[in-house]
Design a protein around this motif. Structure first.
Motif, short mmCIF file in Angstrom:
data_model
loop_
_atom_site.label_atom_id
_atom_site.label_comp_id
_atom_site.label_asym_id
_atom_site.label_seq_id
_atom_site.Cartn_x
_atom_site.Cartn_y
_atom_site.Cartn_z
N ASN A 1 0.83 -1.20 0.00
CA ASN A 1 0.00 0.00 0.00
C ASN A 1 0.87 1.26 0.00
N ALA A 2 1.99 1.24 0.69
CA ALA A 2 2.88 2.39 0.73
C ALA A 2 3.50 2.61 -0.64
N ALA A 3 3.85 1.55 -1.35
CA ALA A 3 4.43 1.68 -2.69
C ALA A 3 3.39 2.26 -3.65
N ASP A 4 2.15 1.79 -3.53
CA ASP A 4 1.08 2.33 -4.38
C ASP A 4 0.83 3.81 -4.06
N ALA A 5 0.89 4.19 -2.79
CA ALA A 5 0.68 5.58 -2.39
C ALA A 5 1.78 6.47 -2.96
N LYS B 1 3.49 5.83 -5.69
CA LYS B 1 3.26 5.90 -7.14
C LYS B 1 2.19 6.96 -7.45
N ILE B 2 1.12 6.97 -6.66
CA ILE B 2 0.03 7.93 -6.87
C ILE B 2 0.52 9.35 -6.60
N ALA B 3 1.31 9.54 -5.53
CA ALA B 3 1.84 10.86 -5.19
C ALA B 3 2.77 11.35 -6.31
N PHE B 4 3.62 10.46 -6.82
CA PHE B 4 4.52 10.83 -7.92
C PHE B 4 3.72 11.19 -9.18
N ALA B 5 2.65 10.44 -9.46
CA ALA B 5 1.82 10.72 -10.64
C ALA B 5 1.15 12.10 -10.49
N ILE B 6 0.67 12.42 -9.28
CA ILE B 6 0.05 13.73 -9.04
C ILE B 6 1.09 14.84 -9.21
N PHE B 7 2.31 14.61 -8.68
CA PHE B 7 3.38 15.59 -8.81
C PHE B 7 3.73 15.84 -10.28
#
Length: 176
Positions: free
Chosen positions: A3-7, A9-15
């Motif tokens: 879940n931390a790895a997915d979070a 990935k999502i944060a990097f995509a938003i950035f």
């Protein structure tokens, strides 16, 4: 841990998304400012020199005189044409005096715009164009005068409008 790895990935995509939008708006803003500068420099009217009419009269051709003469009846202007020093002065005004009308060969003021245009065409063909050459130039001088309304003039020449009214422009063309 998954879940931390997915979070992340999502944060990097938003950035990356926010960074892409910022770059896009920055490029669009630069393109607009560049287009404004290019359009300003391609418009030749931005570089016209404007002369101060109080210091120097404008020199115009016969075509400018004729176009102004055809506007006198509809607009609030008075046009005077001086063709020489020996009393060859013709005034066109929608409110002419009796002596000015007699000087133009008229008994009374033209009642309609069509009558004024025919008198004007006669003046242009039989008087103006016969007394000048093709490359003649005229000196244009104009004065704007309030004909009604209440104006107060200060010591420095500025005008304060207390009650607005109409203004009349007196244009004089002198053959050079």
């Amino acid at each position: 841990m998954e879940n931390a790895a997915d979070a992340l990935k999502i944060a990097f995509a938003i950035f990356v998304f926010v960074l892409a939008i910022t770059i896009t708006f920055s490029i669009i803003s630069q393109a607009k400012s560049t287009a404004d500068v290019v359009l300003y420099h391609t418009d030749e009217t931005n570089f016209y020199g404007y002369s101060d009419s109080k210091k120097k009269n404008r020199v115009v051709s016969v075509s400018d005189v004729i176009s102004t003469l055809y506007r006198y009846y509809n607009e609030s202007i008075s046009v005077t044409v001086n063709l020489g020093s020996d009393e060859k002065t013709y005034t066109f005004n929608s409110n002419l005096s009796k002596s000015q009308l007699n000087k133009l060969g008229l008994d009374q003021e033209p009642a309609t715009e069509e009558a004024a245009k025919s008198i004007l065409a006669d003046f242009i063909e039989n008087i103006l164009l016969k007394n000048i050459s093709d490359n003649s130039v005229f000196s244009e001088e104009f004065v704007e005068v309030p004909i009604d309304g209440i104006y107060e003039t200060g010591e420095d020449g500025t005008q304060i409008v207390k009650s607005s009214g109409e203004k009349k422009i007196y244009i004089t063309y002198t053959l050079q």
